[in-house]
Enzyme design. Structure first.
Site, PDB file in Angstrom:
ATOM      1  N   ASN A 277      32.873  21.710  27.982  1.00 14.99           N
ATOM      2  CA  ASN A 277      32.218  20.583  27.329  1.00 14.99           C
ATOM      3  C   ASN A 277      31.126  21.103  26.398  1.00 14.99           C
ATOM      4  OD1 ASN A 277      33.725  18.670  28.838  1.00 14.99           O
ATOM      5  ND2 ASN A 277      32.361  18.991  30.592  1.00 14.99           N
TER       6      ASN A 277
ATOM      7  N   HIS B 268      29.847  27.333  29.682  1.00 20.69           N
ATOM      8  CA  HIS B 268      30.693  27.539  30.854  1.00 20.69           C
ATOM      9  C   HIS B 268      32.047  26.877  30.656  1.00 20.69           C
ATOM     10  CE1 HIS B 268      28.360  23.818  31.364  1.00 20.69           C
ATOM     11  NE2 HIS B 268      29.424  23.330  31.961  1.00 20.69           N
TER      12      HIS B 268
ATOM     13  N   ASP C 138      32.070  24.656  41.667  1.00 22.43           N
ATOM     14  CA  ASP C 138      31.262  23.541  41.191  1.00 22.43           C
ATOM     15  C   ASP C 138      30.746  22.756  42.393  1.00 22.43           C
ATOM     16  OD1 ASP C 138      31.219  21.781  38.237  1.00 22.43           O
ATOM     17  OD2 ASP C 138      30.560  20.806  40.093  1.00 22.43           O
TER      18      ASP C 138
ATOM     19  N   GLY D  70      29.863  15.472  27.030  1.00 25.20           N
ATOM     20  CA  GLY D  70      29.210  15.307  28.332  1.00 25.20           C
ATOM     21  C   GLY D  70      28.615  16.581  28.895  1.00 25.20           C
ATOM     22  N   GLN D  71      28.249  17.526  28.017  1.00 29.19           N
ATOM     23  CA  GLN D  71      27.643  18.769  28.520  1.00 29.19           C
ATOM     24  C   GLN D  71      26.294  18.466  29.163  1.00 29.19           C
ATOM     25  OE1 GLN D  71      27.088  21.901  25.596  1.00 29.19           O
ATOM     26  NE2 GLN D  71      26.468  23.392  27.150  1.00 29.19           N
TER      27      GLN D  71
ATOM     28  N   HIS E  81      35.074  25.026  32.922  1.00 29.80           N
ATOM     29  CA  HIS E  81      35.507  24.472  34.204  1.00 29.80           C
ATOM     30  C   HIS E  81      36.951  24.919  34.428  1.00 29.80           C
ATOM     31  CE1 HIS E  81      32.315  21.221  34.468  1.00 29.80           C
ATOM     32  NE2 HIS E  81      32.255  21.531  33.179  1.00 29.80           N
TER      33      HIS E  81
HETATM   34  P1  5GP Z   1      28.971  20.124  32.181  1.00 29.40           P
HETATM   35  O1  5GP Z   1      28.941  18.632  32.156  1.00 29.40           O
HETATM   36  O2  5GP Z   1      27.700  20.734  31.638  1.00 29.40           O
HETATM   37  O3  5GP Z   1      30.204  20.682  31.534  1.00 29.40           O
HETATM   38  O4  5GP Z   1      29.116  20.500  33.703  1.00 29.40           O
HETATM   39  C1  5GP Z   1      28.139  21.061  34.486  1.00 29.40           C
HETATM   40  C2  5GP Z   1      28.731  21.236  35.869  1.00 29.40           C
HETATM   41  O5  5GP Z   1      27.834  22.016  36.638  1.00 29.40           O
HETATM   42  C3  5GP Z   1      28.962  19.937  36.628  1.00 29.40           C
HETATM   43  O6  5GP Z   1      30.346  19.832  36.979  1.00 29.40           O
HETATM   44  C4  5GP Z   1      28.066  20.047  37.851  1.00 29.40           C
HETATM   45  O7  5GP Z   1      28.657  19.516  39.017  1.00 29.40           O
HETATM   46  C5  5GP Z   1      27.830  21.544  37.961  1.00 29.40           C
HETATM   47  N1  5GP Z   1      26.539  21.907  38.520  1.00 29.40           N
HETATM   48  C6  5GP Z   1      25.326  21.450  38.125  1.00 29.40           C
HETATM   49  N2  5GP Z   1      24.346  22.025  38.834  1.00 29.40           N
HETATM   50  C7  5GP Z   1      24.958  22.891  39.697  1.00 29.40           C
HETATM   51  C8  5GP Z   1      24.465  23.782  40.680  1.00 29.40           C
HETATM   52  O8  5GP Z   1      23.257  23.911  40.923  1.00 29.40           O
HETATM   53  N3  5GP Z   1      25.382  24.494  41.396  1.00 29.40           N
HETATM   54  C9  5GP Z   1      26.735  24.398  41.142  1.00 29.40           C
HETATM   55  N4  5GP Z   1      27.539  25.149  41.884  1.00 29.40           N
HETATM   56  N5  5GP Z   1      27.225  23.556  40.202  1.00 29.40           N
HETATM   57  C10 5GP Z   1      26.351  22.816  39.494  1.00 29.40           C
END
Ligand code: 5GP
Ligand code: ZN
Length: 114
Positions: free
Chosen positions: A87, A100, A30, A93-94, A102
């Protein structure tokens, strides 16, 4: 999917620190880590949320979860463990609408999350 940042990472159109890859799964760091180890585990197939899962996706999602164990073992987490969290939509908070998980690890994690 054209405008999806994770699909672009799958296609290697934008860089990421990839730690594991097979035919159906990609695992990368991440960009904004919330713990010493913070990985994102994704199906290579573009599936926006859990609500879009089709019966034929069951095997792919199973592979994502098995990849979690493989990667965790490789990273020396077999004893201490890890948290896998996903999420789904607004209240969770997606931010990226390519399903995906985490993987958070490397420190004691509080429960329940906020
Ligand atoms: P969500 O809130 O959708 O569950 O989390 C998305 C995650 O993707 C976040 O933790 C954010 O830091 C990560 N993220 C967003 N854009 C990028 C990217 O371009 N590269 C990487 N490696 N992580 C990303
Ligand atoms: Zn995508």
């Amino acid at each position: 999917m054209q405008d999806c940042i994770f699909c672009k990472i799958v296609k290697k159109e934008i860089p990421a620190e990839i730690v594991y890859e097979n035919d159906h799964v990609l695992v990368f760091k991440d960009v904004k880590p919330a713990s010493p180890i913070h990985l994102l585990l994704i199906p290579k197939k573009h599936i926006p949320t859990f609500f879009d899962l089709q019966p034929e996706d069951s095997q792919i999602i199973g592979e994502v979860q098995r990849a979690a164990a493989t990667v965790a073992r490789d990273m020396g987490l077999a004893e201490k463990g890890f948290r896998l969290v996903s999420n789904c939509m607004e209240d969770a908070g997606q931010l990226v609408f390519h399903m995906h998980y985490h993987m958070l690890a490397g420190r004691p994690l509080q429960w329940p999350p906020g």
